[in-house]
Design a protein around this motif. Structure first.
Motif, mmCIF file in Angstrom:
data_model
loop_
_atom_site.group_PDB
_atom_site.id
_atom_site.type_symbol
_atom_site.label_atom_id
_atom_site.label_comp_id
_atom_site.label_asym_id
_atom_site.label_seq_id
_atom_site.Cartn_x
_atom_site.Cartn_y
_atom_site.Cartn_z
ATOM 1 N N GLY A 126 -50.710 23.532 -32.191
ATOM 2 C CA GLY A 126 -50.787 24.912 -32.775
ATOM 3 C C GLY A 126 -51.181 25.741 -32.063
ATOM 4 O O GLY A 126 -50.401 27.146 -32.093
ATOM 5 N N THR A 127 -52.844 25.866 -31.783
ATOM 6 C CA THR A 127 -53.717 26.704 -30.642
ATOM 7 C C THR A 127 -52.641 27.012 -29.940
ATOM 8 O O THR A 127 -52.654 28.092 -29.442
ATOM 9 C CB THR A 127 -54.997 26.941 -30.736
ATOM 10 N N LEU A 128 -52.345 25.989 -29.598
ATOM 11 C CA LEU A 128 -52.002 25.943 -27.583
ATOM 12 C C LEU A 128 -50.123 27.071 -27.806
ATOM 13 O O LEU A 128 -49.978 27.653 -26.956
ATOM 14 C CB LEU A 128 -51.833 25.265 -27.316
ATOM 15 N N GLY A 129 -49.351 26.584 -28.174
ATOM 16 C CA GLY A 129 -48.070 26.866 -29.005
ATOM 17 C C GLY A 129 -48.190 28.790 -29.317
ATOM 18 O O GLY A 129 -47.556 29.268 -28.745
ATOM 19 N N ASP A 130 -49.197 29.110 -30.171
ATOM 20 C CA ASP A 130 -49.866 29.956 -30.764
ATOM 21 C C ASP A 130 -50.088 31.307 -29.286
ATOM 22 O O ASP A 130 -50.040 32.731 -29.191
ATOM 23 C CB ASP A 130 -50.642 30.166 -31.539
ATOM 24 N N ARG A 131 -50.408 30.752 -28.250
ATOM 25 C CA ARG A 131 -50.782 31.365 -27.629
ATOM 26 C C ARG A 131 -50.246 31.106 -25.532
ATOM 27 O O ARG A 131 -50.735 32.252 -25.253
ATOM 28 C CB ARG A 131 -52.591 30.961 -27.131
ATOM 29 N N TYR A 132 -49.891 30.255 -25.754
ATOM 30 C CA TYR A 132 -49.094 30.117 -24.376
ATOM 31 C C TYR A 132 -47.490 30.236 -23.961
ATOM 32 O O TYR A 132 -46.985 29.731 -23.787
ATOM 33 C CB TYR A 132 -49.890 29.245 -24.129
ATOM 34 N N GLY A 133 -47.280 29.944 -25.540
ATOM 35 C CA GLY A 133 -45.560 29.622 -25.307
ATOM 36 C C GLY A 133 -45.241 28.729 -26.455
ATOM 37 O O GLY A 133 -46.094 27.403 -25.548
ATOM 38 N N LYS A 134 -44.158 28.450 -27.305
ATOM 39 C CA LYS A 134 -44.049 27.468 -27.968
ATOM 40 C C LYS A 134 -43.334 26.303 -26.865
ATOM 41 O O LYS A 134 -43.313 25.556 -26.961
ATOM 42 C CB LYS A 134 -43.467 27.925 -29.269
ATOM 43 N N ALA A 135 -42.121 27.107 -26.506
ATOM 44 C CA ALA A 135 -41.475 26.498 -25.456
ATOM 45 C C ALA A 135 -42.011 25.679 -24.928
ATOM 46 O O ALA A 135 -41.156 24.957 -24.062
ATOM 47 C CB ALA A 135 -40.139 27.427 -25.414
ATOM 48 N N ARG A 136 -42.362 26.600 -24.119
ATOM 49 C CA ARG A 136 -43.803 26.138 -22.463
ATOM 50 C C ARG A 136 -44.222 24.804 -22.748
ATOM 51 O O ARG A 136 -44.057 24.375 -22.399
ATOM 52 C CB ARG A 136 -44.228 27.380 -22.044
ATOM 53 N N ILE A 137 -44.938 24.921 -24.742
ATOM 54 C CA ILE A 137 -45.691 23.722 -24.793
ATOM 55 C C ILE A 137 -44.964 22.660 -25.245
ATOM 56 O O ILE A 137 -45.024 21.202 -24.696
ATOM 57 C CB ILE A 137 -46.329 24.060 -26.054
ATOM 58 N N VAL A 138 -43.348 22.921 -25.401
ATOM 59 C CA VAL A 138 -42.850 21.474 -25.444
ATOM 60 C C VAL A 138 -41.979 20.981 -24.601
ATOM 61 O O VAL A 138 -42.263 19.540 -24.145
ATOM 62 C CB VAL A 138 -41.213 22.472 -26.611
ATOM 63 N N CYS A 139 -41.880 21.715 -22.463
ATOM 64 C CA CYS A 139 -41.718 21.462 -22.096
ATOM 65 C C CYS A 139 -42.683 20.462 -21.059
ATOM 66 O O CYS A 139 -43.062 18.851 -21.022
ATOM 67 C CB CYS A 139 -41.603 22.205 -21.241
ATOM 68 N N ILE A 140 -44.004 20.813 -21.082
ATOM 69 C CA ILE A 140 -45.397 20.470 -20.609
ATOM 70 C C ILE A 140 -44.964 18.710 -21.713
ATOM 71 O O ILE A 140 -45.760 17.815 -21.362
ATOM 72 C CB ILE A 140 -46.387 20.846 -20.808
ATOM 73 N N ALA A 141 -44.986 18.407 -22.857
ATOM 74 C CA ALA A 141 -44.933 17.576 -23.985
ATOM 75 C C ALA A 141 -44.508 16.961 -23.435
ATOM 76 O O ALA A 141 -43.927 15.229 -23.332
ATOM 77 C CB ALA A 141 -44.870 17.665 -25.179
ATOM 78 N N LEU A 142 -42.685 16.906 -23.093
ATOM 79 C CA LEU A 142 -42.101 16.385 -22.647
ATOM 80 C C LEU A 142 -42.185 15.443 -21.506
ATOM 81 O O LEU A 142 -42.084 14.250 -21.350
ATOM 82 C CB LEU A 142 -40.698 17.289 -22.258
ATOM 83 N N PHE A 143 -42.881 15.984 -20.169
ATOM 84 C CA PHE A 143 -42.750 15.237 -19.426
ATOM 85 C C PHE A 143 -44.426 14.186 -18.996
ATOM 86 O O PHE A 143 -44.527 13.240 -18.622
ATOM 87 C CB PHE A 143 -43.262 16.085 -17.787
ATOM 88 N N ALA A 144 -45.413 14.527 -20.051
ATOM 89 C CA ALA A 144 -46.390 13.838 -20.216
ATOM 90 C C ALA A 144 -46.056 12.770 -20.988
ATOM 91 O O ALA A 144 -46.061 11.538 -21.347
ATOM 92 C CB ALA A 144 -47.041 14.765 -21.374
ATOM 93 N N SER A 145 -44.974 12.699 -21.705
ATOM 94 C CA SER A 145 -44.306 11.872 -22.921
ATOM 95 C C SER A 145 -43.809 11.097 -22.409
ATOM 96 O O SER A 145 -43.292 9.659 -22.783
ATOM 97 C CB SER A 145 -43.854 12.063 -24.336
ATOM 98 N N ALA A 146 -42.874 11.621 -21.042
ATOM 99 C CA ALA A 146 -42.108 10.551 -19.866
ATOM 100 C C ALA A 146 -42.600 9.254 -19.346
ATOM 101 O O ALA A 146 -42.988 8.225 -19.404
ATOM 102 C CB ALA A 146 -41.626 10.728 -18.919
ATOM 103 N N ALA A 147 -44.581 9.933 -19.057
ATOM 104 C CA ALA A 147 -45.545 9.214 -18.362
ATOM 105 C C ALA A 147 -46.674 8.628 -19.211
ATOM 106 O O ALA A 147 -46.130 7.377 -19.042
ATOM 107 C CB ALA A 147 -46.501 10.618 -18.140
ATOM 108 N N GLY A 148 -46.381 8.203 -20.592
ATOM 109 C CA GLY A 148 -46.220 7.953 -21.898
ATOM 110 C C GLY A 148 -45.557 6.503 -22.083
ATOM 111 O O GLY A 148 -46.196 5.861 -22.317
ATOM 112 N N ALA A 149 -44.568 6.539 -22.096
ATOM 113 C CA ALA A 149 -43.503 5.518 -21.816
ATOM 114 C C ALA A 149 -43.046 4.950 -21.083
ATOM 115 O O ALA A 149 -43.817 3.469 -21.335
ATOM 116 C CB ALA A 149 -42.168 6.582 -22.071
#
Length: 381
Positions: free
Chosen positions: A53-76
């Protein structure tokens, strides 16, 4: 693009439901013990919201979604290589932590850009992506459980999906302003969270959504195992029946604009609670396994009558800190799910299916009634 991202996030949330008996067999444990892979993911997913929530408010919510997708690929991908259950549970913690930014930040982005009177219908369209993913994930879990590829194949497929949608969204970031609809917010993390928690209506919404996670999503995770155990259904068939739960939500999403206008929020949450509770009672009483399928459809429709109203109010709890507000909403929801999975797993292993199904049958209608009363008091205030 956000709906496609939510598709894969929704699939990740439900893919292990149908895999539990396969995981239990492969690692020689009970289904309740194998349920740690769901518990670990949900706990990590929920607690990570406090950061997103803090990261999205500060750096942009769409950008955080994109980063989370690539990190999730690594986790899977890491989960596909787990040598034992303990390692898999730890890796699911990492996967859940990085996956936590997708759905809540997508909803918060809509909250920033869509007027309130149009927001429930717009969130319902985003919900189509999430629910389609839940359907696909639940069905795929059962299919992979019955196949030679097993759970490793399921997690590898998730990795590929994350990579594709992450790449597509990255290409679109230039056309999606990172702070569209809301200026950057630079509040300290803990004071911002406490500021939201001091709001009385925020506390009502958060407690209600946590109860939904405990008494709905927790028991629901063991429904394919219950159908497999009681009626001898193949895991792919049992998971397919339960996957109709998400199809019920899709039917709601398609008709959401008309439903909201015709029934209003209070009647939606009241009848949603009644449908959910009646469905759990019916699952306990059914004499044939195939009857679980239409019941799942009705429960899914009732769930999203209730949940979409709840999450619409979640986007409005703290309009000036919407990322933090939605992060607390998701935190409450998924911590509730983690608690529910833990309790449901112990109940299923030790006491059988009766508490697993009858407790939600009682509690969910009461929760819907209580939130409807809260909405009435708020409108009269």
């Amino acid at each position: 693009m956000l709906a496609i991202a939510c598709f894969f996030s929704g699939a990740a949330l439900r893919i292990c439901d149908g895999l539990l008996p396969r995981l239990a067999g492969d690692f020689t444990v009970t289904p309740g013990t194998a349920g740690q892979v769901i518990l670990a993911f949900a706990m990590a997913y929920g607690f990570s919201q406090l950061a997103y929530g803090t990261l999205g408010d500060r750096y942009g919510k769409a950008r955080i979604v994109c980063i989370a997708l690539f990190a999730s690929a690594a986790g899977a991908l890491a989960c596909t290589m787990a040598p034992d259950l303990d390692v898999l549970v730890r890796l699911r913690i990492l996967w859940g932590a990085v996956a936590g930014g997708v759905i809540p930040m997508s909803m918060a982005w809509i909250g920033d850009n869509v007027p309130y009177e149009q927001r429930q219908a717009t969130l319902a369209r985003l919900l189509l992506g999430t629910l389609s993913g839940m359907t696909a994930g639940q069905l795929a879990g059962g299919l992979f459980a019955d196949s030679a590829w097993g759970w490793r194949g399921a997690f590898g497929t998730m990795c590929s999906g994350y990579l594709v949608v992450g790449t597509l969204l990255l290409a679109r970031l230039r056309t999606i302003p990172s702070h569209a609809g809301a200026p950057p917010v630079r509040r300290a993390w803990l004071p911002a969270i406490l500021e939201v928690l001091r709001m009385p209506w925020a506390r009502v919404v958060l407690v209600t959504v946590m109860a939904e996670g405990i008494f709905l999503l927790g028991p629901l995770a063991f429904l394919p195992a219950y159908l497999n155990q009681r009626f001898g259904l193949a895991l792919s068939v049992a998971s397919g029946f339960v996957a109709l739960y998400a199809i019920g939500g899709v039917l709601y999403a398609m008709a959401a604009r008309h439903i909201v206008r015709r029934f209003g929020e209070r009647r939606m949450v009241l009848w949603g609670g009644i449908l959910m509770g009646a469905g759990f009672l019916a699952w306990f009483l059914i004499p044939r396994g195939w009857i679980a399928a239409p019941i799942a459809l009705a429960v899914g429709f009732g769930t999203y009558l209730y949940h979409n109203t709840l999450q619409t109010h979640g986007t409005q709890m703290a309009p000036t800190m919407r990322g933090i507000g939605m992060s607390l909403f998701a935190f409450s929801f998924f911590v509730g799910q983690a608690i529910g999975v833990s309790l449901a797993g112990q109940s299923f292993d030790r006491l059988g299916p009766a508490p697993l199904l009858l407790v939600p049958a009682l509690v969910l209608p009461l929760t819907g009634w209580a939130f409807a009363r809260a909405l009435k008091r708020r409108s009269e205030a």
